[in-house]
Design a protein around this motif. Structure first.
Motif, short mmCIF file in Angstrom:
data_model
loop_
_atom_site.label_atom_id
_atom_site.label_comp_id
_atom_site.label_asym_id
_atom_site.label_seq_id
_atom_site.Cartn_x
_atom_site.Cartn_y
_atom_site.Cartn_z
N TRP A 1 0.81 -1.23 0.00
CA TRP A 1 0.00 0.00 0.00
C TRP A 1 0.84 1.27 0.00
O TRP A 1 0.29 2.38 0.04
CB TRP A 1 -0.95 0.00 1.21
N TYR A 2 2.18 1.18 -0.10
CA TYR A 2 3.04 2.36 0.07
C TYR A 2 2.77 3.46 -0.96
O TYR A 2 2.92 4.65 -0.67
CB TYR A 2 4.52 1.94 0.01
N PHE A 3 2.33 3.05 -2.15
CA PHE A 3 2.01 4.02 -3.22
C PHE A 3 0.88 4.95 -2.80
O PHE A 3 0.77 6.07 -3.28
CB PHE A 3 1.63 3.26 -4.51
N LEU A 4 0.03 4.50 -1.87
CA LEU A 4 -1.06 5.35 -1.36
C LEU A 4 -0.54 6.33 -0.30
O LEU A 4 -0.96 7.47 -0.24
CB LEU A 4 -2.17 4.47 -0.76
N ARG A 5 0.41 5.87 0.52
CA ARG A 5 0.96 6.76 1.55
C ARG A 5 1.71 7.93 0.92
O ARG A 5 1.69 9.04 1.45
CB ARG A 5 1.90 5.96 2.48
N PHE A 6 2.35 7.70 -0.21
CA PHE A 6 3.07 8.79 -0.89
C PHE A 6 2.13 9.95 -1.26
O PHE A 6 2.58 11.07 -1.42
CB PHE A 6 3.73 8.27 -2.17
N THR A 7 0.84 9.67 -1.40
CA THR A 7 -0.08 10.75 -1.78
C THR A 7 -0.33 11.69 -0.60
O THR A 7 -0.79 12.80 -0.79
CB THR A 7 -1.45 10.20 -2.27
N ASP A 8 0.00 11.22 0.62
CA ASP A 8 -0.30 12.01 1.83
C ASP A 8 0.60 11.52 2.97
O ASP A 8 0.12 10.99 3.96
CB ASP A 8 -1.78 11.80 2.17
N PRO A 9 1.94 11.68 2.82
CA PRO A 9 2.86 10.93 3.68
C PRO A 9 2.97 11.38 5.14
O PRO A 9 3.50 10.66 5.96
CB PRO A 9 4.21 11.11 2.97
N HIS A 10 2.47 12.58 5.45
CA HIS A 10 2.67 13.07 6.83
C HIS A 10 1.36 13.12 7.61
O HIS A 10 1.27 13.77 8.65
CB HIS A 10 3.34 14.44 6.82
N ASN A 11 0.33 12.43 7.11
CA ASN A 11 -0.98 12.48 7.75
C ASN A 11 -0.95 11.68 9.06
O ASN A 11 -0.75 10.48 9.04
CB ASN A 11 -2.01 11.89 6.79
N PRO A 12 -1.15 12.35 10.22
CA PRO A 12 -1.08 11.61 11.48
C PRO A 12 -2.39 10.92 11.86
O PRO A 12 -2.43 10.09 12.75
CB PRO A 12 -0.75 12.71 12.51
N ASN A 13 -3.48 11.25 11.14
CA ASN A 13 -4.80 10.78 11.56
C ASN A 13 -5.38 9.64 10.74
O ASN A 13 -6.35 9.01 11.13
CB ASN A 13 -5.81 11.94 11.51
N GLU A 14 -4.81 9.39 9.58
CA GLU A 14 -5.32 8.31 8.72
C GLU A 14 -4.19 7.91 7.77
O GLU A 14 -3.21 8.63 7.62
CB GLU A 14 -6.58 8.77 7.95
N PRO A 15 -4.33 6.72 7.12
CA PRO A 15 -3.24 6.29 6.24
C PRO A 15 -2.99 7.30 5.11
O PRO A 15 -1.87 7.50 4.66
CB PRO A 15 -3.70 4.95 5.69
N PHE A 16 -4.09 7.95 4.65
CA PHE A 16 -4.02 8.97 3.60
C PHE A 16 -5.42 9.56 3.54
O PHE A 16 -6.39 8.89 3.88
CB PHE A 16 -3.66 8.36 2.23
N SER A 17 -5.52 10.82 3.12
CA SER A 17 -6.87 11.40 3.04
C SER A 17 -7.53 10.93 1.75
O SER A 17 -6.85 10.65 0.77
CB SER A 17 -6.80 12.92 3.06
N PHE A 18 -8.85 10.90 1.78
CA PHE A 18 -9.59 10.45 0.60
C PHE A 18 -9.30 11.38 -0.58
O PHE A 18 -9.10 10.93 -1.71
CB PHE A 18 -11.10 10.42 0.91
N GLU A 19 -9.23 12.70 -0.30
CA GLU A 19 -8.97 13.69 -1.37
C GLU A 19 -7.62 13.46 -2.03
O GLU A 19 -7.50 13.50 -3.25
CB GLU A 19 -9.00 15.13 -0.80
#
Length: 798
Positions: free
Chosen positions: A494-512
């Motif tokens: 799933w790392y390709f998804l984290r790159f879209t929002d890598p510093h989000n402390p509240n969820e793996p990545f935001s939907f937006e």
């Protein structure tokens, strides 16, 4: 240049970083482009030129797309959990986190030194607890959806590495890493139900732009087959067993049954005289690996003494056991039709079992081709397709069988009895069983342990940290934490998804963020990941899609495989062969730009290419010659503002067109050679005009960015060449003035004419009629039909 190559390179790297040239914007009005490399496992031995070749394609495309007005996301991170760091820790006592951090530092340095245009602000590492917190969170989602379960399964256990290995990690009965013996033993393991997604994983291959061989590889691995599930009663017993067959039409040709040695019925139905032979055989089979059993040339087996009843004829059919039948595949039982299956035929010959013909053919048995049915009662004379349909209908009516679709794909074995991996967010409750932890208790941080080795029996290292293992529920109940860790492929799914929002402390990545950036537009990596990572990542993406967390069912829209760079000896680069070329050594001697450009010039992207020290010298000479077009030996500017000679202007526009098209189609080798041709042309005409040199520098930039920036600055180009709008070409200047066209009469070549490539038909005819050989062939006749394609063909039919 007055400055050394190293100084020029480091000057531009600093400037790119200071101006955040390669930072992806999150809410841009520009179209997005997401280019991703399969992120590396950071090992102690550093990066060699082969690694550089993996990262060049996506970098050339990223640099090009920025200049074409795209908002580009081109990130880098590290797939940091895994066996090598753990083995090193076992040998040296150094914590894997220390070794991994050191390796990451070295990788980052090398990658930065080569001018890759990564957005370093998004760097991630899978062994960082702020990252694996979300890997654990996704596991809880898999659990909630009933896609994770624990089961006692026979596993490939490697006593030397003291770990369980997946089938693809075992080669010829030995561990892929280190070549140690591997044995089969039962162990409680976590499994993920990837099989629930088999059909969608198959169907959705149609939606993506991947190499055909990779799609084919996944299709074969998923292994869909349609057939029938047939029930056989055991004679003299209450018990029955089921067989899946893709050829229910051959049911009248069954002469014996074979069960897997570990089939639960075997000991129950074996008769007393045969029991000791059966038990001996079961014991021998249990020691063999699945791979050995599948590959066995010599068929072995024993008779159980039991008989099955044929569901249609009532005949008694002997039941054997053999290790070429596997419990994990199908139902662990097969109906043998030796007349029409080579494997069954071999078995029948060896043990003198009867062979029946049920398909017509001129050839002797075993006949595995297509033929009309015979000796098959109500199926006689039917074709295979008709007979299958009729037999399934018959079995369904008689309630002894039904239509079934089956897949070869097995569930994903998802646990390892080792230290350096993600802990499971799971606690075993004394009365409620398995409980996953809420997100407020994540991450479950990997604790310290005194010994990184699993025990020889396979108990995981975490089990020895008793204080960590004991868990207290809010109501005071004591539970026990799960002590297995997740496999290396968890974080990469799933790392390709984290790159879209890598510093989000509240969820793996935001939907937006994922909605804007996904899917990945270009994914580059090796074909060896076809049935591992590339399949697992597609599975997780679909699970997250069903959970409403992502808006795309596929993660990677386009996939490209880069060929390997082989050693100068033509073999794969490896430390043991001593043919590894460290990237930094080449850079210190030749410069980053020469290596980058040479990698692209070596040959087609997807082909393996041997390293050539003389080849890189040639590319270095090309870059030096290009530099001398702009700068005098004393460092003063040579480039001028003179107008271009018409021939040079044409070559320039053709080069812009060619390089643009070649980058789009990832034909990087021809994109570089087109620039070499232009440089030769400039020398030929003694042309040092900025009108040719500025666009040439822009074409060079994706390949040799440091030199390009330096020469751009020297010629007072605007801003960074890395961000300058891509040069355009005039189509009319890309056309050759005249071309030679063959003239055919009735399809036979009768002469040639010279004319503009886009000349009208009447012009072409006028010129053709004036050619003597064409006149002779026409012999005074007027053509009754003319086939003319401008620039391609002129054929006169008389």
């Amino acid at each position: 240049m007055g400055q050394s190559q190293q100084e020029v390179e480091s000057k531009w790297r600093k400037k790119w970083a200071e101006h955040a040239c390669f930072k992806a914007e999150d809410n841009s009005k520009k179209p997005k482009y997401y280019a991703l490399d399969m992120f590396p496992y950071p090992s102690g031995s550093g990066l060699h030129v082969g690694h550089m070749a993996s990262y060049m394609p996506a970098d050339v495309i990223s640099r090009y797309k920025r200049c074409r007005g795209f908002n580009v996301l081109h990130p880098m991170g590290y797939d940091a959990f895994g066996l090598p760091a753990e083995q090193f820790a076992i040998q040296t006592g150094i914590h894997p986190a220390i070794t991994t951090e050191k390796a990451i530092h070295s990788y980052r340095n090398t990658l930065q030194n080569f001018g890759f245009s990564f957005d370093w602000s998004r760097e991630i590492s899978t062994c960082d607890s702020q990252y694996y917190k979300w890997t654990q969170f996704i596991f809880t989602k898999l659990w909630e959806k009933g896609l994770a379960y624990q089961k006692e399964v026979p596993v490939n256990w490697c006593p030397e590495l003291r770990t369980v290995l997946a089938n693809e990690e075992v080669v010829d009965g030995k561990s892929e890493r280190g070549g140690h013996p591997v044995i089969r033993m039962p162990m409680k393991q976590w499994m993920l139900k990837i099989t629930d997604y088999a059909e969608r994983l198959l169907q959705d291959l149609e939606k993506i732009d991947w190499p055909e061989r990779t799609k084919e590889g996944q299709k074969n691995w998923i292994g869909k087959s349609e057939g029938a599930l047939v029930t056989f009663q055991v004679s003299g017993h209450q018990d029955n067993f089921q067989v899946f067959t893709t050829r229910p039409d051959t049911l009248f040709g069954v002469t014996f049954m074979v069960l897997a040695p570990e089939h639960p019925l075997v000991k129950k139905i074996s008769t007393t005289p045969h029991m000791s032979e059966v038990e001996k055989y079961i014991d021998q089979s249990s020691r063999k690996l699945e791979v050995e059993r599948k590959a066995a040339v010599e068929k072995s087996g024993v008779f159980t003494g039991a008989f099955a009843v044929h569901p249609l004829t009532g005949e008694k059919i002997p039941v054997w056991i053999s290790d070429y039948v596997l419990m994990e595949y199908g139902t662990g039982a097969i109906m043998a039709v030796p007349g029409h299956d080579a494997r069954d035929f071999e078995f029948a010959q060896k043990f003198s079992l009867p062979v029946k013909r049920v398909l017509e053919s001129a050839e002797p048995l075993p006949f595995e081709g297509e033929g009309k049915l015979c000796h098959s009662q109500f199926l006689d004379g039917l074709s295979k397709t008709q007979a299958i349909e009729k037999m399934i209908q018959h079995l369904t009516e008689k309630k002894c069988g039904e239509k079934l679709v089956q897949y070869k794909l097995r569930d994903w074995l998802f646990s390892r009895q080792r230290y350096w991996g993600e802990p499971f967010p799971v606690v075993h409750h004394p009365s409620k069983g398995i409980q996953t932890l809420p997100v407020s208790e994540l991450p479950v941080v990997l604790p310290e342990v005194a010994d990184y080795q699993p025990s020889a029996e396979g108990e995981a290292p975490l089990a020895r940290n008793k204080a960590w293992v004991e868990y207290q529920f809010p109501d005071g109940t004591k539970g026990i934490r799960e002590t297995d860790t997740m496999p290396g492929s968890a974080g990469s799914s799933w790392y390709f998804l984290r790159f879209t929002d890598p510093h989000n402390p509240n969820e793996p990545f935001s939907f937006e963020a994922q909605k804007y950036w996904m899917p990945v537009d270009l994914y580059v990596g090796g074909p060896e990941h076809t049935v591992g990572h590339l399949l697992y990542a597609r599975f997780w993406q679909k699970v997250l899609f069903d959970a409403g967390l992502v808006s795309h069912p596929e993660p990677f829209q386009k996939l490209a495989h880069q060929g390997m760079i082989l050693g100068a000896d033509g073999e794969k680069m490896s430390k043991s062969r001593g043919n590894v070329i460290p990237a930094d050594e080449v850079r210190e001697k030749m410069g980053a730009d020469a290596l980058r450009t040479f990698i692209c010039f070596m040959g087609p992207l997807d082909k393996d290419k041997p390293w050539s020290p003389t080849g890189i010298e040639g590319v270095k000479r090309f870059l030096d010659r290009l530099e001398r077009l702009v700068i005098n030996p004393d460092g003063t500017l040579k480039a001028n503002d003179e107008p271009l000679p018409p021939e040079v202007e044409k070559t320039l526009h053709k080069t812009i067109k060619k390089v643009t098209e070649d980058i789009e189609s990832m034909g990087f080798n021809t994109a570089v050679s087109a620039q070499m041709i232009l440089v030769n042309e400039l020398y030929k005409h003694n042309c040092f005009s900025k009108k040719a040199l500025l666009p040439l520098i822009q074409l060079l930039m994706p390949f040799a960015p440091h030199l390009a920036e330096e020469l751009w600055e020297k010629m007072q180009g605007q801003g960074f060449v890395s961000l300058a709008p891509w040069p355009t070409f005039k189509p009319e200047l890309c056309v050759d003035d005249v071309i030679t066209l063959g003239v055919q009469v009735n399809g036979k070549m009768r002469g040639t004419i010279e004319l503009a490539p886009d000349a009208a038909e009447e012009v072409a005819l006028q010129v053709a009629f004036s050619v003597t050989t064409v006149q002779n062939a026409l012999n005074g006749q007027k053509p009754k039909k003319v086939i003319y394609k401008a620039g391609k063909i002129l054929n006169l039919i008389v």
